[in-house]
Write a protein that holds these residues in place. Sequence first.
Motif, PDB file in Angstrom:
ATOM      1  N   UNK A  27       0.893  -1.179   0.035  1.00  0.00           N
ATOM      2  CA  UNK A  27       0.038   0.150   0.156  1.00  0.00           C
ATOM      3  C   UNK A  27       0.954   1.256  -0.070  1.00  0.00           C
ATOM      4  N   UNK A  28       0.454   2.284  -0.942  1.00  0.00           N
ATOM      5  CA  UNK A  28       1.183   3.466  -0.748  1.00  0.00           C
ATOM      6  C   UNK A  28       0.324   4.494  -0.411  1.00  0.00           C
ATOM      7  N   UNK A  29       1.169   5.570   0.118  1.00  0.00           N
ATOM      8  CA  UNK A  29       0.363   6.890   0.335  1.00  0.00           C
ATOM      9  C   UNK A  29      -0.751   6.725   1.780  1.00  0.00           C
ATOM     10  N   UNK A  30      -0.170   5.850   2.602  1.00  0.00           N
ATOM     11  CA  UNK A  30      -1.050   5.860   3.923  1.00  0.00           C
ATOM     12  C   UNK A  30      -0.506   6.485   5.116  1.00  0.00           C
ATOM     13  N   UNK A  31      -1.001   7.223   5.792  1.00  0.00           N
ATOM     14  CA  UNK A  31      -0.524   7.861   6.807  1.00  0.00           C
ATOM     15  C   UNK A  31      -1.310   7.391   8.018  1.00  0.00           C
ATOM     16  N   UNK A  32      -0.840   6.862   8.978  1.00  0.00           N
ATOM     17  CA  UNK A  32      -1.535   6.397  10.331  1.00  0.00           C
ATOM     18  C   UNK A  32      -1.310   7.355  11.229  1.00  0.00           C
ATOM     19  N   UNK A  33      -2.318   8.113  11.917  1.00  0.00           N
ATOM     20  CA  UNK A  33      -2.093   8.723  13.080  1.00  0.00           C
ATOM     21  C   UNK A  33      -2.894   8.416  14.286  1.00  0.00           C
ATOM     22  N   UNK A  34      -1.944   8.566  15.531  1.00  0.00           N
ATOM     23  CA  UNK A  34      -2.745   8.091  16.769  1.00  0.00           C
ATOM     24  C   UNK A  34      -2.738   9.332  17.503  1.00  0.00           C
ATOM     25  N   UNK A  35      -3.846   9.869  18.060  1.00  0.00           N
ATOM     26  CA  UNK A  35      -3.954  11.052  18.678  1.00  0.00           C
ATOM     27  C   UNK A  35      -4.907  11.130  19.873  1.00  0.00           C
ATOM     28  N   UNK A  36      -5.024  11.815  20.746  1.00  0.00           N
ATOM     29  CA  UNK A  36      -5.956  11.882  21.695  1.00  0.00           C
ATOM     30  C   UNK A  36      -7.103  12.920  21.359  1.00  0.00           C
ATOM     31  N   UNK A  37      -8.242  12.130  20.996  1.00  0.00           N
ATOM     32  CA  UNK A  37      -9.263  13.021  20.058  1.00  0.00           C
ATOM     33  C   UNK A  37      -9.765  14.035  21.354  1.00  0.00           C
ATOM     34  N   UNK A  38      -9.780  14.237  22.343  1.00  0.00           N
ATOM     35  CA  UNK A  38     -10.154  15.148  23.291  1.00  0.00           C
ATOM     36  C   UNK A  38      -9.229  16.322  23.663  1.00  0.00           C
ATOM     37  N   UNK A  39      -8.130  16.143  23.044  1.00  0.00           N
ATOM     38  CA  UNK A  39      -6.989  17.275  23.314  1.00  0.00           C
ATOM     39  C   UNK A  39      -7.008  18.237  22.233  1.00  0.00           C
ATOM     40  N   UNK A  40      -7.262  19.365  22.635  1.00  0.00           N
ATOM     41  CA  UNK A  40      -7.437  20.617  21.689  1.00  0.00           C
ATOM     42  C   UNK A  40      -5.907  20.434  21.371  1.00  0.00           C
ATOM     43  N   UNK A  41      -4.984  20.409  21.906  1.00  0.00           N
ATOM     44  CA  UNK A  41      -3.543  20.486  21.295  1.00  0.00           C
ATOM     45  C   UNK A  41      -3.564  19.611  19.874  1.00  0.00           C
ATOM     46  N   UNK A  42      -4.080  18.154  20.354  1.00  0.00           N
ATOM     47  CA  UNK A  42      -3.606  17.270  19.252  1.00  0.00           C
ATOM     48  C   UNK A  42      -4.458  17.704  18.251  1.00  0.00           C
TER      49      UNK A  42
END
Length: 125
Positions: A1-16
């Motif tokens: 697979x190409x052009x895939x970006x996985x991001x893990x973040x805190x959905x409740x964090x304004x900063x994230x």
Amino acid sequence: MKNIELIQLDLLSEESLNKLKYHNFDIVFSWATIIYVHPRKFKKLIKILNQLSLKQLIFIERNFTKKSFFSYLDFFRNAPNWIHNYVFELKLFEKDLIVRQEKVPNEIWLPGGGSAFLLDIRKSH
């Protein structure tokens, strides 16, 4: 697979979420994370995720299908789970969305408390 970006973040964090402000993704995916989002934060979060997504949101979440409620609190293994009515709530503030829901079989989800649906959310234009 190409052009895939996985991001893990805190959905409740304004900063994230601010880090993603100028990003766009074809698909935004969530598996059993939005059940921990309080209804007061739900609408804002869904709007942000919808803005980030160019084509589709895919959620695998506990889903409430009766129209009389927006969401309710359930406890599974002493952990609070918010069961949201995704179809009803999404249609209130995003009229151009097409939402397909499909029940997740209990043998797949039952360890997570049951009542799970795959929600395929697409923009109509």
